[in-house]
Design an enzyme around this catalytic site. Structure first.
Site, short mmCIF file in Angstrom:
data_model
loop_
_atom_site.label_atom_id
_atom_site.label_comp_id
_atom_site.label_asym_id
_atom_site.label_seq_id
_atom_site.Cartn_x
_atom_site.Cartn_y
_atom_site.Cartn_z
N SER A 64 0.83 -1.20 0.00
CA SER A 64 0.00 0.00 0.00
C SER A 64 0.86 1.25 0.00
CB SER A 64 -0.92 0.00 1.21
OG SER A 64 -0.23 0.52 2.32
N LYS A 65 0.19 2.36 -0.24
CA LYS A 65 0.89 3.65 -0.29
C LYS A 65 1.61 3.92 1.03
CE LYS A 65 -1.98 5.68 -3.77
NZ LYS A 65 -2.57 6.84 -4.38
N ARG A 66 1.04 3.42 2.10
CA ARG A 66 1.63 3.70 3.41
C ARG A 66 2.84 2.82 3.72
NH1 ARG A 66 -3.51 4.26 3.74
NH2 ARG A 66 -3.78 2.06 4.09
#
Ligand code: GLU
Length: 505
Positions: free
Chosen positions: A262-264
């Site tokens: 994910s982006k995180r």
């Protein structure tokens, strides 16, 4: 056969994740392989999720990666405009055409109506209520209201949406180029909104209308769009238009294989997930990028190529031409691929090693300037030659300042272990005198003199080399001392011996 025309169609809701770059890459390679077109379409119908700067970011990221569209936003072309917000007037007639054909209907239910019915369904222990082929007959729409009332409402400007009329008891089948046959029953599908009360199309309508009007032959996109595909297939049927072929790409997984990358994850796990650094305009938070971390765009792309696609042999390094020739949708795997940060660094190392020295020198120059080392590009080239085998990134070639200035300090442990006050200085001065007599001061000459020196003194390598190294670099690690000496030159070597023997005594 239809001309190959593929598109990358991101929504400008934030920076492009590396999964998005991979989707763009596969589209690009497929187009190039078949002499087709690669389009960039910006899907910005959802104004609420629009993020300023995201579109520019996407264009710049594709440029940096060298996967440039030949048509689309920022490139022009026969199907312009390529930004959905600028195509807005085009969509409504398509929605109305479906109403006329009996494939869609006007729905006047307010958001409160929908909320109430959902609540009632929950109370009756029937959650997940859907507006579908059964429930639509109990709702306020052009299928249930008398024709004159529908006309009156439309004329009065009552808010409405246009919904797709999903048929009952039908099978939707299509052949996904990666997964094979995909079969859905229309009974599992709801009556999706195609056109919203604010006058904008939804993603589904805009996406399909654009793919039709841009004559897209293949839709290559992320797996998360697979559930939308049956509706899209039905829309093509309703429009009586030849559907493109679909290929839904598997996910990129976290390094431990536990779920989607994910982006995180990026900065949390210590590697970038975005091609370029991104500053969130709302929070000011900065996410790191491959470019700013010193990756070669070609290494990044090469890594992405193999994250989901396999060549069928063990080739790992590909030129762009080789990628284009080797790429095929058939060799894309069905299951997700784990992202491997170490392998990504390995790719960078391989590219660094194959970069010609003059280019490396040029890349090194800004880093040298930043550190205040005023050397020629020729000298930077020699530094690169000496250090490239030990570096993953260009900036690693500056691991020690000693190629540019005398050591400001000497490693304490090394001094304690190796340096014998008085005795070591005498030895080093003697060795210095030997070197001073050399004429060419090449690595070979220094090595030969060193061997002779050891023989004459009946000393082993270990008794002399660490001392020499310490005076040159301040540490016991790094490239071979003779290499460093030849690079910095005789005069500087003499200066360092003098300086070091004085300091260490
Ligand atoms: N706008 C969609 C996205 O952001 C496009 C999906 C598709 O390629 O159809 O990924």
């Amino acid at each position: 056969m239809r001309k190959v025309r593929v598109r990358f169609a991101p929504s400008p809701t934030g920076p492009l994740h590396m999964g998005g770059v991979r989707t763009a890459l596969y589209n690009y390679l497929f187009a190039k392989k078949h002499g087709g077109d690669f389009l960039l379409r910006i899907e910005d119908t959802d104004q609420a999720r629009y993020v300023p700067g995201a579109e520019q970011y996407i264009i710049e990221a594709l440029k940096w990666c060298g996967i440039e569209p030949n048509e689309g936003v920022g490139y022009g072309g026969n199907c312009a405009p390529y930004r959905q917000s600028e195509r807005k007037p085009m969509y409504k007639p398509y929605a109305e055409q479906l109403v006329e054909k009996g494939w869609a209907y006007y729905a006047f239910d307010t958001s409160e109506d929908l909320e109430n019915i959902r609540k009632q369904a929950e109370l009756a222990k029937m959650p997940n209520w859907q507006y579908n082929s059964i429930s639509r007959m109990t709702m306020k729409n052009s299928l249930t209201l008398p024709a004159d009332e529908v006309q009156r409402r439309l004329a009065a400007g009552d808010p409405y949406v246009i919904r797709f009329k999903m048929p009952r008891n039908e099978e939707v089948r299509f052949q996904d180029l990666i997964r094979g046959w995909v079969v859905f029953s229309t009974n599992e599908l709801d009556d999706k909104v195609l056109f919203k009360s604010d006058g904008m199309p939804t993603y589904h309508l805009a996406n399909v209308v654009d793919d039709m009007t841009m004559d897209i032959s293949h839709v290559i996109r992320g797996e998360e769009w697979l559930p939308s595909a049956p509706l899209h297939v039905m829309l093509y049927k309703a429009f009586e238009f030849e559907a493109p072929l679909f290929a839904h790409l598997p996910l990129i997984l976290k390094p431990d294989g536990n779920g989607k990358l994910s982006k995180r994850d990026g900065d949390r796990l210590g590697f970038p997930v975005f091609p370029l650094e991104w500053t969130d305009p709302a929070t000011g938070a900065v996410s790191s990028g491959y470019r700013e971390n010193g990756y070669f765009p070609k290494a990044f792309i090469n890594m992405l190529l193999l994250l989901g696609w396999a060549p069928g042999n063990n080739q790992e390094i590909f030129t762009e031409q080789e990628m284009i020739e080797a790429f095929s949708i058939e060799r894309i795997g069905k299951s997700g691929s784990k992202f491997d940060p170490d392998k990504t660094r390995w790719f960078n190392q391989q590219y660094l090693r194959s970069t010609p020295l003059p280019e490396l020198a040029e890349m090194l120059m800004p880093y040298l300037k930043e550190k205040g080392f005023n050397v020629t590009q020729e000298y930077a080239g020699k530094v690169a030659h000496l250090m490239m085998e030990r570096a993953v990134f260009v900036k690693d070639m500056l691991e020690g300042d000693y190629l540019f200035q005398a050591p400001a300090a000497y490693d304490d442990d090394a001094v304690a272990k190796r340096w014998k006050v008085g005795e070591s200085s005498v030895l080093m001065n003697e060795w210095g005198a030997r070197m001073n007599a050399l004429t060419d001061f090449t690595v070979e000459e220094i090595d030969a003199a060193f061997k002779q020196f050891l023989a004459d003194k009946s000393l082993g390598m270990g008794a002399v080399m660490p001392l020499f190294r310490l005076l040159l670099t301040g540490t016991l690690t790094g490239p071979a001392a003779a290499q460093v000496a030849a690079l910095i030159g005789k005069e500087e070597v003499m200066r360092r011996i003098e300086l070091g023997t004085q300091k260490l005594g």
